[in-house]
Motif scaffolding. Structure first.
Motif, PDB file in Angstrom:
ATOM      1  N   SER A  69      -2.514  -5.411   3.657  1.00  0.00           N
ATOM      2  CA  SER A  69      -3.211  -4.584   2.765  1.00  0.00           C
ATOM      3  C   SER A  69      -2.226  -4.027   1.842  1.00  0.00           C
ATOM      4  O   SER A  69      -0.968  -4.082   2.130  1.00  0.00           O
ATOM      5  CB  SER A  69      -3.705  -3.203   3.548  1.00  0.00           C
ATOM      6  N   LEU A  70      -2.659  -4.005   0.369  1.00  0.00           N
ATOM      7  CA  LEU A  70      -1.972  -3.528  -0.461  1.00  0.00           C
ATOM      8  C   LEU A  70      -1.995  -1.983  -1.034  1.00  0.00           C
ATOM      9  O   LEU A  70      -1.239  -1.250  -1.550  1.00  0.00           O
ATOM     10  CB  LEU A  70      -2.062  -4.326  -1.917  1.00  0.00           C
ATOM     11  N   SER A  71      -3.007  -1.374  -0.303  1.00  0.00           N
ATOM     12  CA  SER A  71      -3.031  -0.018  -0.493  1.00  0.00           C
ATOM     13  C   SER A  71      -2.135   0.971  -0.319  1.00  0.00           C
ATOM     14  O   SER A  71      -1.565   0.919   0.901  1.00  0.00           O
ATOM     15  CB  SER A  71      -4.445   0.413   0.574  1.00  0.00           C
ATOM     16  N   PRO A  72      -1.707   1.904  -0.907  1.00  0.00           N
ATOM     17  CA  PRO A  72      -0.584   2.918  -0.859  1.00  0.00           C
ATOM     18  C   PRO A  72      -1.095   3.801   0.321  1.00  0.00           C
ATOM     19  O   PRO A  72      -0.550   4.505   0.799  1.00  0.00           O
ATOM     20  CB  PRO A  72      -0.523   3.437  -2.241  1.00  0.00           C
ATOM     21  N   MET A  73      -2.349   3.916   0.514  1.00  0.00           N
ATOM     22  CA  MET A  73      -2.982   4.812   1.458  1.00  0.00           C
ATOM     23  C   MET A  73      -3.115   4.299   2.882  1.00  0.00           C
ATOM     24  O   MET A  73      -3.152   2.946   2.985  1.00  0.00           O
ATOM     25  CB  MET A  73      -4.212   5.430   0.853  1.00  0.00           C
ATOM     26  N   ALA A  74      -3.445   5.015   3.947  1.00  0.00           N
ATOM     27  CA  ALA A  74      -3.376   4.336   5.269  1.00  0.00           C
ATOM     28  C   ALA A  74      -4.946   3.681   5.216  1.00  0.00           C
ATOM     29  O   ALA A  74      -6.029   4.279   4.519  1.00  0.00           O
ATOM     30  CB  ALA A  74      -3.515   5.344   6.317  1.00  0.00           C
ATOM     31  N   ASP A  75      -5.163   2.669   5.925  1.00  0.00           N
ATOM     32  CA  ASP A  75      -6.123   2.095   5.819  1.00  0.00           C
ATOM     33  C   ASP A  75      -7.472   2.676   6.913  1.00  0.00           C
ATOM     34  O   ASP A  75      -8.522   2.706   6.703  1.00  0.00           O
ATOM     35  CB  ASP A  75      -6.105   0.633   6.523  1.00  0.00           C
TER      36      ASP A  75
END
Length: 162
Positions: A69-75
């Motif tokens: 995942s590239l999201s800076p937030m937790a999935d």
């Protein structure tokens, strides 16, 4: 024509740089800073739906970061008071071939009714179970009176505006 192509190349390069930057940031900030875990939502069957990632505990919140995942937030984010353990199950031979050796699946549900399976190394499973079971009951948590006072003020101000 030449200016149009160079603009397109610059845009493409910028997009690739942003994606690469996000991937590097996620890699260096998440990797190795939590507990390795494999998670999937239920219902699921066979070896489908498992996602590799890392768990991080932040007080009463457990955050799950997927490896891909590239999201800076937790999935996914789970609050300790909203988790209830449902049980454990042994892994099937197919699952055991690609998951932690000697591990078993922890089955839990959240307050919204979603059921999950979580596979951790044995020591991490013990830590997760202890973390969930040591949560104070919702009735034992003292209310924050300042927060309640602010909430009442907001509700009253909305009522007077109507």
């Amino acid at each position: 024509m030449r200016g149009k192509n160079s603009r397109m190349v610059m845009t493409f390069t910028a997009v690739i740089a942003i994606i690469g930057g996000l991937a590097a940031w996620r890699f260096f900030t998440v990797r190795g800073t939590g507990t390795c875990a494999v998670l999937r939502s239920l219902p699921a069957s066979g070896k489908h739906g498992w996602r590799n990632g890392e768990l991080r505990y932040h007080g009463d919140v457990m955050k799950y970061y997927k490896v891909r995942s590239l999201s800076p937030m937790a999935d996914f984010s789970f609050t300790r008071q909203n988790i209830s353990l449902s049980g454990y199950r042994d892994l099937t031979p197919t699952e055991a071939s690609f998951l932690f050796e000697g591990a078993r699946a922890v089955i839990f549900s959240t307050s919204d009714g979603t059921r999950w399976e979580l596979v951790l190394a044995p020591h991490a499973e013990l830590a997760f179970t202890t973390w969930v079971e040591s949560a104070p009951h919702a009735r034992q948590i003292r209310p924050d009176y300042n927060q309640l006072r602010e909430r009442v003020k907001r509700i009253r101000s909305r009522a007077t505006q109507r």
